[in-house]
Enzyme design. Structure first.
Site, PDB file in Angstrom:
ATOM      1  N   GLU A 155      10.613   0.643   5.597  1.00 20.38           N
ATOM      2  CA  GLU A 155      10.305   1.951   6.995  1.00 20.38           C
ATOM      3  C   GLU A 155       8.763   1.157   7.001  1.00 20.38           C
ATOM      4  O   GLU A 155       7.767   0.393   6.334  1.00 20.38           O
ATOM      5  CB  GLU A 155       9.860   3.154   6.025  1.00 20.38           C
ATOM      6  CG  GLU A 155      11.455   3.792   6.469  1.00 20.38           C
ATOM      7  CD  GLU A 155      10.836   5.220   6.605  1.00 20.38           C
ATOM      8  OE1 GLU A 155      11.769   5.968   7.192  1.00 20.38           O
ATOM      9  OE2 GLU A 155      10.038   5.877   6.564  1.00 20.38           O
TER      10      GLU A 155
ATOM     11  N   GLY B   9      -3.811  14.963   0.603  1.00 15.42           N
ATOM     12  CA  GLY B   9      -4.250  16.061   1.737  1.00 15.42           C
ATOM     13  C   GLY B   9      -5.510  15.798   2.984  1.00 15.42           C
ATOM     14  O   GLY B   9      -5.936  16.817   3.214  1.00 15.42           O
TER      15      GLY B   9
ATOM     16  N   ARG C 239      18.922   4.745   0.187  1.00 16.58           N
ATOM     17  CA  ARG C 239      19.941   5.141   0.539  1.00 16.58           C
ATOM     18  C   ARG C 239      20.189   5.209   1.344  1.00 16.58           C
ATOM     19  O   ARG C 239      19.904   4.579   2.672  1.00 16.58           O
ATOM     20  CB  ARG C 239      18.916   6.946   0.136  1.00 16.58           C
ATOM     21  CG  ARG C 239      17.948   7.340   0.816  1.00 16.58           C
ATOM     22  CD  ARG C 239      18.180   8.849   1.316  1.00 16.58           C
ATOM     23  NE  ARG C 239      16.971   9.076   1.291  1.00 16.58           N
ATOM     24  CZ  ARG C 239      16.573   9.368   2.383  1.00 16.58           C
ATOM     25  NH1 ARG C 239      17.343   8.971   3.627  1.00 16.58           N
ATOM     26  NH2 ARG C 239      14.661   9.233   3.393  1.00 16.58           N
TER      27      ARG C 239
ATOM     28  N   LYS D 170      -7.172  -0.326   6.296  1.00 17.26           N
ATOM     29  CA  LYS D 170      -6.533  -0.977   7.925  1.00 17.26           C
ATOM     30  C   LYS D 170      -6.527   0.583   8.542  1.00 17.26           C
ATOM     31  O   LYS D 170      -5.718   1.100   8.051  1.00 17.26           O
ATOM     32  CB  LYS D 170      -5.786  -2.317   8.432  1.00 17.26           C
ATOM     33  CG  LYS D 170      -6.027  -2.207   9.772  1.00 17.26           C
ATOM     34  CD  LYS D 170      -5.235  -3.975   9.927  1.00 17.26           C
ATOM     35  CE  LYS D 170      -5.310  -3.732  11.425  1.00 17.26           C
ATOM     36  NZ  LYS D 170      -6.609  -3.803  12.504  1.00 17.26           N
TER      37      LYS D 170
ATOM     38  N   HIS E  50       6.828   4.177  14.712  1.00 24.93           N
ATOM     39  CA  HIS E  50       7.453   4.491  13.117  1.00 24.93           C
ATOM     40  C   HIS E  50       8.622   3.845  13.419  1.00 24.93           C
ATOM     41  O   HIS E  50       9.562   3.495  14.361  1.00 24.93           O
ATOM     42  CB  HIS E  50       8.013   5.344  12.815  1.00 24.93           C
ATOM     43  CG  HIS E  50       8.069   5.380  11.563  1.00 24.93           C
ATOM     44  ND1 HIS E  50       8.643   6.405  10.210  1.00 24.93           N
ATOM     45  CD2 HIS E  50      10.128   5.001  11.721  1.00 24.93           C
ATOM     46  CE1 HIS E  50       9.193   6.564   9.616  1.00 24.93           C
ATOM     47  NE2 HIS E  50      10.700   5.472  10.295  1.00 24.93           N
TER      48      HIS E  50
ATOM     49  N   LYS F 235     -10.652   5.975   1.822  1.00 28.27           N
ATOM     50  CA  LYS F 235      -9.941   7.229   0.953  1.00 28.27           C
ATOM     51  C   LYS F 235     -10.036   7.403  -0.488  1.00 28.27           C
ATOM     52  O   LYS F 235     -10.459   6.798  -1.465  1.00 28.27           O
ATOM     53  CB  LYS F 235      -8.204   6.685   1.357  1.00 28.27           C
ATOM     54  CG  LYS F 235      -7.607   6.563   2.225  1.00 28.27           C
ATOM     55  CD  LYS F 235      -6.066   6.322   2.463  1.00 28.27           C
ATOM     56  CE  LYS F 235      -5.596   6.311   4.392  1.00 28.27           C
ATOM     57  NZ  LYS F 235      -4.006   6.190   3.796  1.00 28.27           N
TER      58      LYS F 235
ATOM     59  N   LYS G 259       5.513   3.922  -5.067  1.00 25.00           N
ATOM     60  CA  LYS G 259       4.233   4.286  -4.094  1.00 25.00           C
ATOM     61  C   LYS G 259       3.864   2.890  -3.784  1.00 25.00           C
ATOM     62  O   LYS G 259       3.892   1.949  -2.938  1.00 25.00           O
ATOM     63  CB  LYS G 259       3.884   5.258  -3.198  1.00 25.00           C
ATOM     64  CG  LYS G 259       4.609   5.845  -2.788  1.00 25.00           C
ATOM     65  CD  LYS G 259       5.472   5.912  -1.335  1.00 25.00           C
ATOM     66  CE  LYS G 259       6.434   7.155  -1.571  1.00 25.00           C
ATOM     67  NZ  LYS G 259       8.386   6.201  -1.657  1.00 25.00           N
TER      68      LYS G 259
END
Lengths: 157, 448
Positions: B275, B164, B291, B201, B208, B158, B116
């Site tokens: 995405e 979680g 994929r 942000k 999405h 974060k 990521k």
């Protein structure tokens, strides 16, 4: 497509390594020289046995359309409690090399844990052992033929 | 030239790939577990190989068994579908090393996009917009303040070591930042033993939206527009549509060209999806899926392009068979993912299909391996069918989807069809006014 492995590997060597494996009680031997590498692995004993009928896996016979590689007579074999089924997909070998005599033939007596076939998957030769002692009543696969997971290999009566 | 494809998947996507192979004169080899002996993808395949017991890790995820199946069936290529091994770079690499053509991107790109942090860095360097933030840990409140001034509020703080929802705090404005920063840092220390935090942000009600691309070995990259997949619950998409009601034609062209340029720069090959979260007319990169996607049919419906066929051709070394200018978007398409689950409790509902009737008619497509008497196994994903419709415009598409859902008979198990029917009657959905939280809110309202 030259994907047949059977004509390139040194079967004599594999045989030697396999017997060495048995003698020493090791689970794995890797042998490397020049450009080739041979690895002989003993299947975890419980994995083979589990698959061989101690906890029967539900297997249905493919019915429709698609060609499958199963020989005839599989329905009966599938139900027989003495059937040894392939624990993996691969190529089955009935002897350690083409010149040797087969591990077992119809009518032979076998003892539990005796090597009865080899299945080659990803260049690893897996020994298939007799789940119980008895007599080989049917041999359902030919040397060098492909087998699916769960395909009946032979029947011990 | 690909002549025989092993399909390393099951269910509707195995069937989808098999259909493309058939139409290209390519032989298809199905693999299956012992639980899928009677599955449609096995019944329709030219050959099939059982690779293991029902548990996916011993069958559909069993790399040695699958590669051996490809060897003994003399396949020359492997299509991974979606899920299972499709984004496993090791599988792609091993398949190539064993002499098979992997119908997908290079293992290098699968690996890159699977990480990521590296993925975000790579696409950012290639010009794709990402969520603005601190790019690493924020040491103190002064540093947090300056980030706030730079990228604007609201912000989310974060825990670097987090997950979680722990150690996550939202600061709506500069006044609340100190409190939020200290709380997040304190929680981070308490839960993860590490007070370090980073700042991004905060998007409140994003949609999405994802962009479909295809790239070949010759360096051609073409985008096929977007799909809006905001109707989701617990990150599981339920309804997808194309085009998105939120984008104008110029926005579509703009993001399409940004993505196309970036993918060219990254040197990617095969189909892929970028995405984004989309809020206040701005795109923020989430991840790239290397994929074929579940919802690819909605793109196929509005473009009239067979993506799987194109994917196989490109893997075989051929250039993409069309140009960007030849991609014309026509009408509107929607897809309902029909799951074997209770439409209110979402509890899985495997079992035997006692009565099956698939809808039909103009503009209706059903991608499913279901048939009368089929037993839905409990070992795998609950998605059992995709109902895709196409209409001249969104209004016609909605009417057609309602009509098709009302025709669809799947008896013997519970399905999500009633939930789909309910969504299609909601004014927000009808007007196209929804975010990624919309379905979650609707469902919780229902359960109260």
């Amino acid at each position: 497509m030259a994907k047949k492995l059977s004509d390139t590997f040194d079967k004599e060597l594999v045989k030697k390594l396999a017997s060495l494996l048995d003698e020493t009680g090791l689970t794995e031997i890797e042998y490397e020289y020049e450009n080739s590498k041979i690895r002989v692995v003993r299947s975890q004993s419980n994995s083979i046995e589990t698959i061989n009928n101690q906890s029967p896996i539900e297997l249905k016979i493919p019915t429709g359309g698609g060609a499958n590689t199963n020989p005839n007579g599989m329905v009966e074999a599938d139900r027989d409690p003495g059937t040894v089924k392939a624990p993996m997909v691969g190529i089955v070998y009935t002897s350690s090399d083409p010149d040797s005599k087969p591990f077992v033939q119809i009518g032979d007596k076998v003892v539990e844990n005796q090597t009865i076939l080899l299945i080659e998957a990803m260049k690893v030769f897996n020994q298939i052992k007799a789940p119980k002692s008895g007599k080989v009543v049917q041999l359902l696969v030919d040397n060098g033929s492909p087998v699916e997971f769960g395909e009946p290999l032979l029947i011990i009566g | 030239m690909i002549e025989k494809v092993l399909i390393a998947n099951r269910g509707e996507i195995a069937l989808r790939i098999l259909r493309a192979c058939r139409e290209m004169g390519i032989q298809a080899v199905a693999i299956h577990s012992t639980a899928d002996v009677d599955a449609m993808h096995v019944r329709l395949a030219d050959e099939s190989v059982c690779v293991g017991p029902p548990a996916a890790d011993q069958s559909y995820l069993n790399i040695p068994a699958i590669l051996t199946a490809a060897t003994i069936s003399n396949a020359d290529a492997i299509h991974p579908g979606y899920g299972f091994l499709s984004e496993n770079s090791n599988f792609a690499k091993m398949a190539e090393e064993h002499g098979f053509t992997f119908i997908g991107p290079s293992s290098k790109h699968i690996k890159l996009m699977g990480d990521k942090i590296k993925a975000k860095e790579a696409v950012m360097n290639a010009g794709i917009p990402v969520v603005p933030g601190s790019d690493g840990r924020v040491e103190n409140i002064e540093a947090a303040m300056s980030i706030g001034q730079k990228i604007g509020f609201p912000l989310i703080i974060k825990a670097s070591a987090g997950g979680g929802g722990r150690g996550m705090k939202v600061a709506k404005n500069q006044e609340s930042l100190t409190k939020a920063f200290n709380l997040a840092s304190g929680e981070a220390l308490a839960f993860f033993g590490n007070p370090s935090v980073y700042i991004e942000k905060f998007l409140q009600n994003p949609r999405h939206i994802e962009v479909q691309i295809i790239a070949d070995n010759q360096g051609n990259v073409i985008h096929l527009g977007e799909r809006d997949c905001s109707i989701q619950r617990r990150h599981q998409k339920l309804i997808e549509e194309a085009p998105s009601t939120a984008l104008s034609k110029s926005q579509r062209q703009k993001i399409g060209s940004i993505v196309t340029k970036a993918i060219k720069k990254i040197g990617y090959r095969s189909v892929g999806t970028i995405e984004f979260l989309f809020e206040d007319d701005k795109f923020y990169f989430i991840e790239m899926n290397t994929r074929l996607q579940v919802e690819h049919p909605v793109t196929e419906m509005i473009c009239g392009i067979d993506l799987v066929r194109e994917m196989i051709r490109v893997a075989g070394g051929a250039p993409i068979s069309f140009t960007q200018e030849e991609v014309l978007f026509s009408g509107h398409s929607m897809e309902c993912r029909i799951n074997a689950e209770d439409p209110t409790s979402f509890f899985p509902s495997p079992g035997t299909i006692t009565e099956y009737h698939a809808p039909g008619g103009l503009g209706v497509r059903v991608d499913s391996g279901l048939y009368n008497g089929y037993k839905v196994p409990s070992h795998y994903d609950s998605m059992i069918s995709k109902l895709i419709v196409h209409g001249a415009n969104r209004e016609q598409c909605l009417m057609r989807l309602r009509r098709a859902l009302s025709e669809y008979v799947i008896d013997g198990i519970k399905t999500s069809i009633p939930l789909h029917q309910r969504i299609l009657e909601e004014p927000d959905f009808i007007s196209g006014d929804y975010s990624i939280h919309w379905l979650e809110n609707l469902v919780s309202k229902n359960q109260k």
